[in-house]
Design a protein around this motif. Structure first.
Motif, PDB file in Angstrom:
ATOM      1  N   PRO A 351       0.745  -1.105   0.028  1.00 18.98           N
ATOM      2  CA  PRO A 351      -0.219  -0.158   0.000  1.00 18.98           C
ATOM      3  C   PRO A 351       0.909   1.353   0.149  1.00 18.98           C
ATOM      4  O   PRO A 351       2.000   1.299  -0.216  1.00 18.98           O
ATOM      5  N   ARG A 352       0.240   2.421   0.247  1.00 16.86           N
ATOM      6  CA  ARG A 352       0.880   3.653   0.249  1.00 16.86           C
ATOM      7  C   ARG A 352       1.134   4.262   1.622  1.00 16.86           C
ATOM      8  O   ARG A 352       0.233   4.002   2.413  1.00 16.86           O
ATOM      9  N   PHE A 353       2.264   4.971   1.830  1.00 15.35           N
ATOM     10  CA  PHE A 353       2.619   5.317   2.866  1.00 15.35           C
ATOM     11  C   PHE A 353       2.633   6.811   3.137  1.00 15.35           C
ATOM     12  O   PHE A 353       3.573   7.447   2.098  1.00 15.35           O
ATOM     13  N   SER A 354       2.212   7.723   3.998  1.00 16.47           N
ATOM     14  CA  SER A 354       2.325   9.080   3.887  1.00 16.47           C
ATOM     15  C   SER A 354       3.651   9.609   4.307  1.00 16.47           C
ATOM     16  O   SER A 354       4.187  10.723   3.939  1.00 16.47           O
ATOM     17  N   GLY A 355       4.410   8.578   5.242  1.00 14.41           N
ATOM     18  CA  GLY A 355       5.704   9.431   5.668  1.00 14.41           C
ATOM     19  C   GLY A 355       6.763   8.741   5.425  1.00 14.41           C
ATOM     20  O   GLY A 355       7.845   8.977   5.355  1.00 14.41           O
ATOM     21  N   THR A 356       6.615   7.416   4.740  1.00 15.43           N
ATOM     22  CA  THR A 356       7.859   6.496   4.431  1.00 15.43           C
ATOM     23  C   THR A 356       7.341   6.018   2.951  1.00 15.43           C
ATOM     24  O   THR A 356       7.144   4.868   2.717  1.00 15.43           O
ATOM     25  N   PRO A 357       7.251   6.971   1.893  1.00 15.21           N
ATOM     26  CA  PRO A 357       6.971   6.341   0.506  1.00 15.21           C
ATOM     27  C   PRO A 357       7.549   5.419   0.054  1.00 15.21           C
ATOM     28  O   PRO A 357       8.862   5.541   0.109  1.00 15.21           O
ATOM     29  N   THR A 358       7.269   4.462  -0.949  1.00 15.90           N
ATOM     30  CA  THR A 358       7.873   3.517  -1.371  1.00 15.90           C
ATOM     31  C   THR A 358       8.193   4.052  -2.816  1.00 15.90           C
ATOM     32  O   THR A 358       7.539   4.959  -3.348  1.00 15.90           O
ATOM     33  N   ALA A 359       9.028   3.270  -3.478  1.00 19.96           N
ATOM     34  CA  ALA A 359       9.344   3.369  -4.949  1.00 19.96           C
ATOM     35  C   ALA A 359      10.003   2.002  -5.450  1.00 19.96           C
ATOM     36  O   ALA A 359      10.889   1.362  -4.587  1.00 19.96           O
ATOM     37  N   LEU A 360      10.069   1.790  -6.650  1.00 21.34           N
ATOM     38  CA  LEU A 360      10.674   0.809  -7.363  1.00 21.34           C
ATOM     39  C   LEU A 360      12.053   1.186  -7.542  1.00 21.34           C
ATOM     40  O   LEU A 360      12.414   2.428  -8.266  1.00 21.34           O
ATOM     41  N   ARG A 361      13.160   0.378  -6.933  1.00 27.13           N
ATOM     42  CA  ARG A 361      14.487   0.926  -6.892  1.00 27.13           C
ATOM     43  C   ARG A 361      15.187   0.211  -7.918  1.00 27.13           C
ATOM     44  O   ARG A 361      16.342   0.644  -8.320  1.00 27.13           O
ATOM     45  N   ARG A 362      15.019  -1.042  -8.003  1.00 26.17           N
ATOM     46  CA  ARG A 362      15.883  -1.787  -8.895  1.00 26.17           C
ATOM     47  C   ARG A 362      14.898  -2.846  -9.881  1.00 26.17           C
ATOM     48  O   ARG A 362      13.671  -3.118  -9.438  1.00 26.17           O
ATOM     49  N   PRO A 363      15.323  -3.006 -11.072  1.00 24.48           N
ATOM     50  CA  PRO A 363      14.676  -3.964 -11.965  1.00 24.48           C
ATOM     51  C   PRO A 363      14.993  -5.355 -11.553  1.00 24.48           C
ATOM     52  O   PRO A 363      16.214  -5.681 -10.564  1.00 24.48           O
ATOM     53  N   PRO A 364      14.384  -6.384 -12.100  1.00 26.34           N
ATOM     54  CA  PRO A 364      14.703  -7.949 -11.619  1.00 26.34           C
ATOM     55  C   PRO A 364      16.211  -8.208 -12.160  1.00 26.34           C
ATOM     56  O   PRO A 364      16.582  -7.726 -13.120  1.00 26.34           O
ATOM     57  N   PRO A 365      17.014  -8.658 -11.418  1.00 19.99           N
ATOM     58  CA  PRO A 365      18.424  -8.918 -11.417  1.00 19.99           C
ATOM     59  C   PRO A 365      18.304 -10.492 -12.398  1.00 19.99           C
ATOM     60  O   PRO A 365      17.605 -11.127 -12.208  1.00 19.99           O
ATOM     61  N   HIS A 366      19.727 -10.539 -13.015  1.00 21.08           N
ATOM     62  CA  HIS A 366      19.896 -11.787 -13.545  1.00 21.08           C
ATOM     63  C   HIS A 366      20.712 -12.603 -12.482  1.00 21.08           C
ATOM     64  O   HIS A 366      21.275 -12.019 -11.669  1.00 21.08           O
ATOM     65  N   PRO A 367      20.531 -13.876 -12.238  1.00 22.46           N
ATOM     66  CA  PRO A 367      21.380 -14.675 -11.435  1.00 22.46           C
ATOM     67  C   PRO A 367      22.770 -14.495 -11.327  1.00 22.46           C
ATOM     68  O   PRO A 367      23.505 -14.396 -12.291  1.00 22.46           O
ATOM     69  N   GLY A 368      23.338 -14.018 -10.380  1.00 24.10           N
ATOM     70  CA  GLY A 368      24.776 -13.834 -10.046  1.00 24.10           C
ATOM     71  C   GLY A 368      25.234 -12.309 -10.422  1.00 24.10           C
ATOM     72  O   GLY A 368      26.303 -12.006 -10.413  1.00 24.10           O
ATOM     73  N   GLU A 369      24.103 -11.606 -10.726  1.00 22.58           N
ATOM     74  CA  GLU A 369      24.712 -10.250 -11.242  1.00 22.58           C
ATOM     75  C   GLU A 369      25.272  -9.359 -10.164  1.00 22.58           C
ATOM     76  O   GLU A 369      26.234  -8.374 -10.651  1.00 22.58           O
ATOM     77  N   HIS A 370      24.918  -9.550  -9.043  1.00 26.01           N
ATOM     78  CA  HIS A 370      25.711  -8.660  -7.885  1.00 26.01           C
ATOM     79  C   HIS A 370      26.645  -9.382  -6.832  1.00 26.01           C
ATOM     80  O   HIS A 370      26.995  -9.098  -5.917  1.00 26.01           O
ATOM     81  N   THR A 371      27.195 -10.473  -7.389  1.00 21.30           N
ATOM     82  CA  THR A 371      28.032 -11.450  -6.532  1.00 21.30           C
ATOM     83  C   THR A 371      29.073 -10.800  -6.139  1.00 21.30           C
ATOM     84  O   THR A 371      29.324 -10.567  -4.894  1.00 21.30           O
ATOM     85  N   ASP A 372      29.897 -10.116  -6.711  1.00 19.87           N
ATOM     86  CA  ASP A 372      31.073  -9.425  -6.314  1.00 19.87           C
ATOM     87  C   ASP A 372      30.761  -8.318  -5.414  1.00 19.87           C
ATOM     88  O   ASP A 372      31.529  -8.055  -4.364  1.00 19.87           O
ATOM     89  N   GLU A 373      29.877  -7.453  -5.886  1.00 19.12           N
ATOM     90  CA  GLU A 373      29.520  -6.399  -5.037  1.00 19.12           C
ATOM     91  C   GLU A 373      29.041  -7.084  -3.522  1.00 19.12           C
ATOM     92  O   GLU A 373      29.348  -6.288  -2.477  1.00 19.12           O
ATOM     93  N   VAL A 374      28.051  -7.860  -3.631  1.00 10.87           N
ATOM     94  CA  VAL A 374      27.688  -8.330  -2.085  1.00 10.87           C
ATOM     95  C   VAL A 374      28.784  -8.898  -1.335  1.00 10.87           C
ATOM     96  O   VAL A 374      28.862  -8.644  -0.132  1.00 10.87           O
ATOM     97  N   LEU A 375      29.612  -9.764  -2.048  1.00 13.90           N
ATOM     98  CA  LEU A 375      30.532 -10.415  -1.324  1.00 13.90           C
ATOM     99  C   LEU A 375      31.658  -9.164  -0.719  1.00 13.90           C
ATOM    100  O   LEU A 375      32.082  -9.263   0.527  1.00 13.90           O
ATOM    101  N   ALA A 376      32.036  -8.348  -1.506  1.00 14.62           N
ATOM    102  CA  ALA A 376      32.797  -7.198  -0.905  1.00 14.62           C
ATOM    103  C   ALA A 376      32.004  -6.424   0.119  1.00 14.62           C
ATOM    104  O   ALA A 376      32.755  -6.332   0.996  1.00 14.62           O
ATOM    105  N   GLU A 377      30.747  -6.166   0.152  1.00 15.61           N
ATOM    106  CA  GLU A 377      30.048  -5.545   1.218  1.00 15.61           C
ATOM    107  C   GLU A 377      30.272  -6.609   2.687  1.00 15.61           C
ATOM    108  O   GLU A 377      30.159  -5.906   3.656  1.00 15.61           O
TER     109      GLU A 377
END
Length: 395
Positions: A351-377
């Motif tokens: 649903p919608r929120f007045s104080g903490t609005p939502t938004a689409l932030r990322r499209p669907p990823p392909h498998p493994g697309e962020h492996t190195d990024e997440v491991l580094a984090e």
């Protein structure tokens, strides 16, 4: 509702679940839907895909499966010791884990509740199955229609004198399953934030569909619902709560349950046509004749002509739109019920929120697309990341 067309790059701190970290073990259907809901609400969701599914040539373009939107993907071989270590490291810094395997699978992989809660005592471990974690059917496969069948819900869907109609899996997989899991996870998070220990959430489609059918059970107890299908107020039995074919072969939906709304529908449409009579709609004995009369009337105009004639009113008539038409309807467009993100038209977060609005932030990823990024984090040094790839523990 904010939109965006950039294929990558998340905006932090968006939505009421901003700051919540979720690990999702890749699955199908209701589990991914629950993870999508959490991501839509602002959680940082990392999906653990199979290393064998990685196709690097697809990276950079959105995956077509919209259920996977809003997260990043890391590819891990959970059957390898190093891969399991990576998964447990992910879990150690997470608030939630979501999995949708058959009972016992994650335990055999070494990432079951016992191992994960030992690594992270405040973890909410969300489990999604059709039959649940226990009971005679728990070990066996099933699909939406099977779960509906056992709960009684499938029995009630269909026309009088005909068999049950297999519905879309919105009722079981997503309403009774994924939505129930998302609610359970958020509830457990609330308890943990209040000082409780981490816990397992056992969400089963059969449980959720049974809960969704509470009103029907109540109506049966009050003598307001008959067990034969297609003879009740809300199952197509009543002529003022049904769909009707129009002159162009398209349909309108009529939901004029209350007397005043029915009166408005009658006034707006000019019902009945001669030689039909305005029979007492409250007597079920008149329903067959009333349905025939309404059907004859609606066949005299097209769907859009009826929609324009009824206009903005309380007549409770709506055009039955197809999938392509729905996003362009003026009401849905005004509320931005559908949005365009990364080149795809799709339902917006709700649903919608007045104080903490939502938004689409990322499209669907392909498998493994962020492996190195997440491991580094997670603190893995470059040489360790290379070693994990070389051993095929990650991809």
């Amino acid at each position: 509702m904010a939109e965006g067309d950039a294929p990558s790059g998340a905006r932090p701190g968006v939505g009421p679940l901003a700051g919540v970290r979720v690990v999702e073990l890749a699955g199908i259907g209701p589990g991914p839907f629950a993870a999508m809901m959490l991501a839509d609400l602002g959680a940082d969701v990392v999906r653990v895909d199979r290393a064998a599914d990685v196709r690097p040539e697809a990276f950079g373009a959105p995956h077509p499966d919209l259920l996977n939107r809003g997260r990043r993907s890391i590819a891990v071989d959970l059957k390898s010791a190093d891969g399991r270590d990576v998964a447990r490291t992910l879990v150690g810094s997470a608030d939630v884990l979501v999995e949708g395997f058959r009972p016992g699978v994650t335990e055999r992989l070494g990432v079951g509740p016992a191992e994960c809660l030992a690594a992270n005592p405040r973890l909410v471990y969300g489990r999604m199955t059709g039959w649940g974690q226990d009971g005679p059917n728990a070990p066996y496969a099933g699909h939406d229609i099977d779960y509906l069948a056992l709960t009684g819900a499938l029995h009630g869907i269909g026309r009088a004198g005909a068999g049950p109609v297999p519905p879309l899996n919105l009722l079981g997989d997503f309403g009774g399953g994924g939505m129930l899991l998302a609610l359970g996870i958020v509830s457990a998070l609330y308890a943990v934030r209040g000082g409780a220990r981490g816990q397992v959430v056992d969400a089963a489609v059969v449980d959720g569909v049974a809960v969704l059918s509470t009103q029907i059970h109540a109506l049966r107890r009050m003598g307001m619902w008959q067990d034969p299908r297609g003879v009740n107020l809300l199952d197509g039995g009543a002529p003022f709560y049904d769909t009707y074919a129009c002159a162009d072969g398209r349909y309108v939906a009529v939901g004029a349950l209350e007397e005043r709304f029915y009166a408005e529908l009658v006034r707006r449409t000019g019902f009945p046509l001669p030689p039909d009579e305005a029979l007492d709609r409250d007597d079920p004995a008149n329903w067959p004749a009333l349905r025939r009369a309404w059907a004859r009337l609606f066949r005299t105009r097209t769907r859009d002509e009826w929609t324009a004639l009824v206009g903005d009113s309380d007549a409770c008539l709506a055009p039955v739109l197809d999938w392509a038409e729905a996003p362009t309807h003026p009401h849905l467009a005004a509320r931005e019920v559908f949005v365009s993100h990364a080149g795809a038209t799709q339902p917006a977060p709700a649903p919608r929120f007045s104080g903490t609005p939502t938004a689409l932030r990322r499209p669907p990823p392909h498998p493994g697309e962020h492996t190195d990024e997440v491991l580094a984090e997670l603190g893995y040094p470059p040489e360790r990341i290379r070693a994990l790839r070389a051993s095929a523990a990650t991809a």
